[in-house]
Design an enzyme around this catalytic site. Sequence first.
Site, PDB file in Angstrom:
ATOM      1  N   ALA A 161       7.563  53.163  36.973  1.00 38.35           N
ATOM      2  CA  ALA A 161       6.983  52.831  38.288  1.00 38.35           C
ATOM      3  C   ALA A 161       5.959  53.890  38.693  1.00 38.35           C
ATOM      4  O   ALA A 161       4.893  53.570  39.216  1.00 38.35           O
ATOM      5  CB  ALA A 161       8.080  52.726  39.344  1.00 38.35           C
TER       6      ALA A 161
ATOM      7  N   ARG B 239       2.580  46.962  45.748  1.00 38.27           N
ATOM      8  CA  ARG B 239       2.193  48.240  46.363  1.00 38.27           C
ATOM      9  C   ARG B 239       0.911  48.122  47.202  1.00 38.27           C
ATOM     10  O   ARG B 239       0.544  49.021  47.920  1.00 38.27           O
ATOM     11  CB  ARG B 239       2.032  49.295  45.258  1.00 38.27           C
TER      12      ARG B 239
HETATM   13 FE1  CFM Z   1       1.888  59.943  46.692  1.00 37.12          FE
HETATM   14 FE2  CFM Z   1       3.606  58.442  45.657  1.00 37.12          FE
HETATM   15 FE3  CFM Z   1       1.686  57.523  47.273  1.00 37.12          FE
HETATM   16 FE4  CFM Z   1       3.539  59.133  48.248  1.00 37.12          FE
HETATM   17 FE5  CFM Z   1       4.845  56.864  48.493  1.00 37.12          FE
HETATM   18 FE6  CFM Z   1       4.968  56.146  45.979  1.00 37.12          FE
HETATM   19 FE7  CFM Z   1       3.023  55.218  47.581  1.00 37.12          FE
HETATM   20 MO1  CFM Z   1       5.479  54.415  47.838  1.00 37.12          MO
HETATM   21  S1  CFM Z   1       4.016  60.315  46.596  1.00 37.12           S
HETATM   22  S2  CFM Z   1       1.502  59.074  48.668  1.00 37.12           S
HETATM   23  S3  CFM Z   1       4.902  58.710  49.779  1.00 37.12           S
HETATM   24  S4  CFM Z   1       1.591  58.314  45.286  1.00 37.12           S
HETATM   25  S5  CFM Z   1       6.547  56.379  47.314  1.00 37.12           S
HETATM   26  S6  CFM Z   1       4.913  57.383  44.220  1.00 37.12           S
HETATM   27  S7  CFM Z   1       4.077  54.233  46.012  1.00 37.12           S
HETATM   28  S8  CFM Z   1       4.012  55.159  49.406  1.00 37.12           S
HETATM   29  S9  CFM Z   1       0.885  55.564  47.654  1.00 37.12           S
END
Ligand code: CFM
Length: 539
Positions: free
Chosen positions: A58, A89
């Site tokens: 993921a 997403r």
């Molecule tokens: Fe960074 Fe993420 Fe994201 Fe994040 Fe996220 Fe995510 Fe996301 Mo869900 S650390 S900011 S707080 S990339 S969990 S793995 S998918 S919101 S864009």
Amino acid sequence: MKFSEDALEEMLKRYPDKTKKARKKHILVKDSAEAKQVIEANTRTIPGIITNRGCAYAGCKGVVVGPLKDMVHITHGPVGCGYYTWGARRNKARSEDPAQNFINYCVTTDMQEKDIVFGGEKKLAKVIDEVVEILKPKAISVNATCPVGLIGDDINAVAKAAQERHGIPVLAFSCEGYKGVSQSAGHHIANNILMDRVIGNSEMEEAPGRFAINMLGEYNIGGDAWEIDRILKEIGYTVVSTMTGDGSYEELRNAHTADLNLVQCHRSINYIAEMLEKKYGTPWLKVNFIGVQGTINSLRDMAVYFGDEDLIQKTEEVISREVARIQPIIDQYRKICEGKTAFCFVGGSRGHHYQGIYSELGIDTVLAGYEFAHRDDYEGRDVIPDIKTDADSRNIPELQVSTDERRFRLKVSPEKMEELKRKIPLSSYNGMNVEMQEGNIIVDDLNHYETEEFIKLLKPDIFSSGIKDKYVVQKMGIPSKQLHSYDYSGPYAGFNGAANFARDIAMSFSTPTWNYIVPPWKDQPLLEGKMVGGDEKAC
Ligand code: CFM
């Protein structure tokens, strides 16, 4: 203190002793009187606990690699792994060449039992051939799921042969779901391969314009990157690449030409930021484009870095015009939000970034945390030398990069760099804990039992998290705002995003819906059970 240690003890008492001891290390009550508050993070979730975390696949395919629009991303594995990373997403993308935008496709080898027994390599090679024939992408990624690693399919060999057959890059990501303890491992795997195989592999030597930046760790959820882009371009920046929201393989190849890297999500992309600095001499600056103040601070820090008078003036012009336009809208919504409290529990960045915008709306974040962040995301980067590498982290290969003799150039002199570091967050991130208010709670890898218990104790007015816990919380009569996908809304970044967020949160408070909800446990008999004292096996 808003929350007592006794209440915490009472809550944890329901756990078997070993679990209680382990979970206690992941929970802090912010107390500035303590010199150093250490939190445990990036360790395995205890089996049986309902966590919100995802897997390495993921983090790699779903988060970092998937948004690259001109590549086709193949999930080598069961169809479910492909399906659940298909569009959920909301990392949006658009392209001037619609024939090179594959963001809405879901391509998988749909592994069956037969493939598990006899191997899936031939099937993978066939899918790559079909993709090239039908979609003709610039490049392809192959993303491994758990069974691929378990049966030992050699995806690197298949990708290499396909690359030779078709003459386009085919990148293999060994991001089997079980690698590491969460999706964080997948970020690291993706960072390594993008750095090794994509970034810098173009002939471009100079950036295509002045004040050239890369936007790292911005995934264009609900259109966030488009709003940031709008502001940066108006001020006069040249955006060489965005990693990876609305990003492309083609742009990423030129990332070595930028004068500065901006890091929005530190957790998912700090590896590339550091490697770019080492290989090409490009410094990185921590930014946060969530909230009006966060956006203003980030824009001013960027202007300080470049130190150009016209740029500084244009930055201030854009800030005053945008604030004059947006602030009155936010002030209206603030009247509805003021005095409320929130939980802010998201993956690895947003648990911190959204606290600023909540406080601009007069909302106190009484509990915050990350699903899978590391200690430096909580305690700041100074803690990195103290973090012990465990077996799970050693599972992820470290990519060793060295200086590119031909392309490396210092963007600012070492003296200037030291001076700038005193003024702006260059190569630095202070972490979430610094900004938490006294007595508020920080929880790592918050689970579903703790979610319900903390809600009963603290009675927040809004809960911001994700799809896995959203509906449980709503059934408790508490509005829930998904900060992963934004619940079909957005953008929330930049100036326009701040107004959208204020509107959506105010709307959550204003709807009378919550008063009509009768959760099933209020009018249906419940099964009662109890734990057998301290015996781990009993749960
Ligand atoms: Fe960074 Fe993420 Fe994201 Fe994040 Fe996220 Fe995510 Fe996301 Mo869900 S650390 S900011 S707080 S990339 S969990 S793995 S998918 S919101 S864009």
